[in-house]
Design a protein around this motif. Structure first.
Motif: not given
Length: 449
Positions: A17-27, A153-165
């Motif tokens: 679910m975390l990786l299904a979020q869109d946007g600029e992300v800082l994991p 039981a839906l499978k979550y797919t990768r969102g449209n993400q970019s990596l924060a600096h």
């Protein structure tokens, strides 16, 4: 808008679910000093988590992302991230007492978006007609069956993400306003590296395919490899609970018997559900206050696997040596601790919490209250497992006992199920039973009444 993706009980990139979020992300992952404080430097769980975090970091890199690592309290870490312009946090729900307090504190500082990624159902989703929570498992289970659809039981797919600096090549220690870069190794947080021998969760599922039809029939036999060996993976989210359910659905469509195992998954949900609705269960009895002896010597013999009851001592030895314990053995040990020894379940729960690799607060707490007969929907107080009868039924050849207690290797297997033999024979290096089963049973019932 920059988003912090806080990995904690979801250490994976697949079906996240975390990786299904869109946007600029800082994991990020935080090695929480409040949790780590007081743990033994050779704690298996820390090594397991550290290995999984490094694997997660590598998997994220393969996706064009990365994982920022922190060592400190979550409050200090997020206070620091707030100064860098981060305002939104995404993280999976957690219902134990410390987690709720921690998350509430963070939610007052930043916008916290909670994701139900650890369980199938949300706590307020499965309620009785009058809007109150279920107190008995079977009605709860039937309600879950009625509610369940493919949506859960839906499978979550990768969102449209970019990596924060950010500087992802360090383990950043944060204490108050001070930041100190550390090397990315387990020694930097004060622990020794240990290899924890676990298979990849998907491999466990593949193997379990050949056992699942006889799961209900065989799962209680102590020396039979009849279980899934999955427990640590849903605990730390190295596999999605939805993936496990999709696996069961596929097997069911092929004609396999899956309901008994699915029922166990719902037990996990039920215990988390109860702790959410009744948080005082973490330390309080629900039904009654049981008789307590507070016998320090009995407790010491128990934790040293020196009770003189072969099945109990074998189970404790398994826990100390591997961080695991067979589920049937957990029930016998819990009953023995609370009823034969009349020790408070809270001390038994804390002992398990110290060593269990798959420790989950809700499952452990509610299981101990079940054994003690004090919780919601427990076994009756007067049901007292006879460890000899249990070992005779579920370990007739004493293979489980002798595997973990090699000192008993030369004792005839049939004798290890007989109190009269153990009481009357001297076995070099092994103590006589701490208390007779029948006398312990009568003592408990008489004291209770």
């Amino acid at each position: 808008m920059k988003k912090v993706l806080w990995f904690r009980r979801d250490l994976r990139v697949h079906d996240s679910m975390l990786l299904a979020q869109d946007g600029e992300v800082l994991p990020i992952f935080i090695f929480d000093t409040k949790i780590l404080r007081g743990l033994d430097t050779k704690d298996r769980r820390v090594s397991f988590i550290f290995e999984q975090v490094l694997k997660l970091k590598a998997d994220l890199k393969a996706l064009g992302l990365d994982l920022a690592l922190f060592y400190g309290t979550p409050f200090d870490v997020f206070a620091y991230l707030k100064t860098l312009g981060f305002e939104d946090i995404y993280g999976s729900v957690d219902y134990d007492d410390y987690a709720k307090e921690r998350d509430g504190e963070i939610a007052e500082m930043l916008r916290f978006h909670f994701l139900n990624d650890c369980y199938l159902f949300e706590p307020n989703e499965v309620l009785k007609k009058d809007g109150t929570p279920y107190l008995v498992f079977t009605p709860y289970y039937h309600a879950c069956q009625a509610l369940y659809t493919q949506f859960y039981a839906l499978k979550y797919t990768r969102g449209n993400q970019s990596l924060a600096h950010f500087d992802y090549n360090q383990l950043l220690s944060i204490k108050g306003h001070a930041q100190t870069p550390l090397h990315v190794k387990i020694e930097s947080i004060g622990f020794e590296p240990l290899h924890v021998n676990t298979l990849e969760p998907q491999k466990n599922l593949e193997i379990f395919t050949y056992k699942i039809d006889l799961y209900e029939e065989n799962r209680d036999f102590l020396n039979m490899d009849a279980t899934s060996h999955l427990s640590v993976h849903p605990r730390f989210g190295t596999i999605s609970i939805r993936e496990v359910v999709r696996y069961l659905v596929a097997l069911k469509q092929q004609g396999h018997t899956t309901e008994p195992f699915f029922r166990q998954l719902i037990f996990r949900e039920f215990y988390a559900y109860l702790l959410y609705h009744f948080p005082r269960l973490a330390w309080e009895n629900y039904k009654y206050t049981p008789p307590i002896s507070n016998d320090a010597e009995a407790y010491e013999r128990f934790i040293l696997a020196q009770t003189g009851y072969p099945l109990v001592d074998a189970a404790i030895t398994e826990l100390l040596e591997t961080g695991l314990m067979h589920n049937r053995a957990r029930m016998v040990v819990g009953s023995f601790f609370t009823k034969h020894l009349m020790l408070p379940w809270q001390k038994g729960e804390a002992f398990f919490a110290k060593y269990l690799l798959d420790y989950d607060a809700s499952a452990n707490i509610l299981s101990w209250q079940w054994c003690a007969g004090t919780g919601i929907d427990p076994q009756p107080y007067f049901r007292i497992f006879n460890p000899y009868a249990q070992s005779l039924k579920f370990d007739k050849e004493a293979r489980y006992i002798k595997r973990f207690l090699p000192i008993l290797h030369d004792v005839p297997s049939a004798c290890l199920h007989k109190e009269t033999y153990l009481m009357s024979h001297d076995i070099a290096g092994y103590p006589k039973p701490i208390i007779g089963h029948e006398s312990a049973r009568k003592r408990f019932l008489n004291t209770f009444s």
